[in-house]
Design an enzyme around this catalytic site. Sequence first.
Site, PDB file in Angstrom:
ATOM      1  N   LYS A 173       0.864  -1.191   0.000  1.00 13.33           N
ATOM      2  CA  LYS A 173       0.000   0.000   0.000  1.00 13.33           C
ATOM      3  C   LYS A 173       0.899   1.240   0.000  1.00 13.33           C
ATOM      4  O   LYS A 173       1.460   1.616   1.027  1.00 13.33           O
ATOM      5  CB  LYS A 173      -0.940   0.028   1.207  1.00 13.33           C
ATOM      6  CG  LYS A 173      -2.098   0.988   0.924  1.00 13.33           C
ATOM      7  CD  LYS A 173      -2.687   1.644   2.129  1.00 13.33           C
ATOM      8  CE  LYS A 173      -1.879   2.738   2.705  1.00 13.33           C
ATOM      9  NZ  LYS A 173      -1.708   3.926   1.841  1.00 13.33           N
ATOM     10  N   GLY A 204      -5.036   3.399  -1.476  1.00 18.54           N
ATOM     11  CA  GLY A 204      -6.087   3.968  -0.628  1.00 18.54           C
ATOM     12  C   GLY A 204      -5.506   4.604   0.608  1.00 18.54           C
ATOM     13  O   GLY A 204      -4.283   4.588   0.830  1.00 18.54           O
ATOM     14  N   GLY A 206      -4.575   5.518   4.559  1.00 12.37           N
ATOM     15  CA  GLY A 206      -4.002   4.712   5.631  1.00 12.37           C
ATOM     16  C   GLY A 206      -5.011   4.269   6.665  1.00 12.37           C
ATOM     17  O   GLY A 206      -5.066   3.088   7.031  1.00 12.37           O
ATOM     18  N   GLY A 210      -5.360   0.864   4.771  1.00  8.38           N
ATOM     19  CA  GLY A 210      -4.070   0.583   5.435  1.00  8.38           C
ATOM     20  C   GLY A 210      -4.303  -0.215   6.705  1.00  8.38           C
ATOM     21  O   GLY A 210      -3.690  -1.266   6.942  1.00  8.38           O
ATOM     22  N   GLU A 248       9.968   1.938  10.569  1.00  3.56           N
ATOM     23  CA  GLU A 248      10.993   2.959  10.326  1.00  3.56           C
ATOM     24  C   GLU A 248      10.267   4.300  10.407  1.00  3.56           C
ATOM     25  O   GLU A 248       9.472   4.636   9.535  1.00  3.56           O
ATOM     26  CB  GLU A 248      11.627   2.708   8.956  1.00  3.56           C
ATOM     27  CG  GLU A 248      13.017   3.271   8.841  1.00  3.56           C
ATOM     28  CD  GLU A 248      13.014   4.737   8.517  1.00  3.56           C
ATOM     29  OE1 GLU A 248      13.165   5.543   9.466  1.00  3.56           O
ATOM     30  OE2 GLU A 248      12.851   5.094   7.356  1.00  3.56           O
ATOM     31  N   CYS A 282      13.680  11.400   6.627  1.00  2.00           N
ATOM     32  CA  CYS A 282      13.754  11.021   8.041  1.00  2.00           C
ATOM     33  C   CYS A 282      15.177  11.207   8.575  1.00  2.00           C
ATOM     34  O   CYS A 282      15.378  11.311   9.775  1.00  2.00           O
ATOM     35  CB  CYS A 282      13.274   9.594   8.234  1.00  2.00           C
ATOM     36  SG  CYS A 282      14.110   8.431   7.150  1.00  2.00           S
ATOM     37  N   GLU A 384       9.572  16.448  15.474  1.00  2.00           N
ATOM     38  CA  GLU A 384      10.028  16.472  14.081  1.00  2.00           C
ATOM     39  C   GLU A 384       9.183  17.452  13.271  1.00  2.00           C
ATOM     40  O   GLU A 384       7.954  17.398  13.298  1.00  2.00           O
ATOM     41  CB  GLU A 384       9.874  15.058  13.494  1.00  2.00           C
ATOM     42  CG  GLU A 384      10.338  14.938  12.075  1.00  2.00           C
ATOM     43  CD  GLU A 384      10.223  13.529  11.518  1.00  2.00           C
ATOM     44  OE1 GLU A 384      11.208  13.015  11.006  1.00  2.00           O
ATOM     45  OE2 GLU A 384       9.123  12.934  11.589  1.00  2.00           O
TER      46      GLU A 384
END
Length: 481
Positions: A173, A204, A206, A210, A248, A282, A384
């Site tokens: 996905k 689609g 999440g 998802g 991750e 990231c 972040e």
Amino acid sequence: MKTIFNYIDGKLVKPKKANYIDVFNPSRGKVYAKCPESSSSDLTLAIKSSKKALNSWKELSNEKRSKILFNIANEIEKKHKEFAIAETIDNGKPLNDSRSIDVPRAINNLRFYASAVINDSSESHSLPNNVINYTLRDPLGIVACISPWNYPLHLLTWKIAPALAIGNCVIAKPSEVTPMTAYLFSKVCIKVGLPKGVLNIVHGSGGNIGQEIVEHPDIKAVSFTGGTKTGKIISKTASSLLKKVSLELGGKNPIIVFDDCNYEEMLKTTIKSSFGNQGQICLCGERIFIQDSIYTKFKKDFVKEAKKLKIGDPLKSTTNQGSIVSKAHYHKILSYFNAVKDSGAKFIIGGRSKKVRGDCSDGWFIEPSIVEDLSRKTKCYKEEAFGPVVSLHKFKTRDEVIQLANETNYGLSASIWTSNLKTAHKVAQMIDFGIVWVNTWNLRDLRTPFGGMKDSGLGREGGKESIRFFSEPKNVCINYS
Ligand code: TXE
């Protein structure tokens, strides 16, 4: 208007319920495509098809699976330009970057795991009296690969290549924000004759499809790259169902600059680690710690270099900084800027959006931004931003900067700039980050473990780590006396 289809059972198909999500070209601020908002009936078909394909894919030799992955990589290489342009339109990143980073890295991922699987070996342990153990690594079955929008094709292939290479079937996905190159990828799979059902790409959002994928009882493991918040939701769901999970997630990475570093190299690279991909990596360093003896010089030179970055139409070869990926993310970064200002810190440059004239006048652009005097107590120091913004901080001693670097809930990556070997080793040993670079940044070797500590994730990707994640060890003990 372009229409994206799901890739199920070897064919491009419409979503059963005919629901679609608008896909924006972020540099134009306009909808240019529609992407399936898939539902459980689409997932059911995908799972059914993977179940049918699983045994024959598993039983195919590593060499044969490897050959197919090489063929996919070769085909993407032939269509390099088409993929790069599609990535830039979908994501807003400069075409130069899509050409030189995104597409080549995707090709490398496929080639790396295509060759890794034929060079892999398993362990054996012998005992006295004619006993030997050998450990097989079986594929898990059907696994999910959920990928984000910052490197859409690169991170999709980073996950599916190892999973497929060792004989799993994959339900992928891609991010609903940037689904285009995954769609082009599915066309390549059809062209090279990837057996049907081995890979199904179900598009689609999440929170809907998802989440359903993660919950599905036939999915044995979930490999996810994305936000920490989402990672925690996925982890909770997967652990209650005893599924393997690899996460991750985000980072608040330190760049540590000692006064004895190779200054020119450090300056050039720190511009990239701050503003590359509009800060949406990231691995970007959002907190820069500079030894006090060179702080003033660094600040002046860094600002001068940042001002040289050309923000504009990502399709133009002169552009260094493209648009932010989506309107939502653009507003998220601007709200972070407001919080920085409210905290009393000041922007040395940037801290605002940027209007680009012409075709991009409705696009979502943000100036490279540098903050000073950001209190370490504020949310902005801790969270972040995932945009083109960094804060500068002074330090005096090695021990002080180790403590500052570790003062975060994240633990993904760090860069240390010094010519003193002892300092480099000592700091690398003492900081809590999964990836530490010394005198460089984002220098990737696909054999090395990739991933973070603390809120930056769980598990590692890359090299043997991915092969181990996507397989189950099975020990066979033989008494041949
Ligand atoms: O990512 P999400 P978002 C960070 C960055 C950013 C923040 C949020 O800080 O501001 O995350 O970004 C799918 N079950 N990174 O919200 O939602 C989703 O459809 C299953 C870091 O855009 O995590 C997409 O395919 N899947 C980062 C993928 O997860 C779900 C890259 C990532 O989306 C799901 C991107 C659910 N419940 C953002 N909810 C990195 N580590 O490189 C969402 N998804």
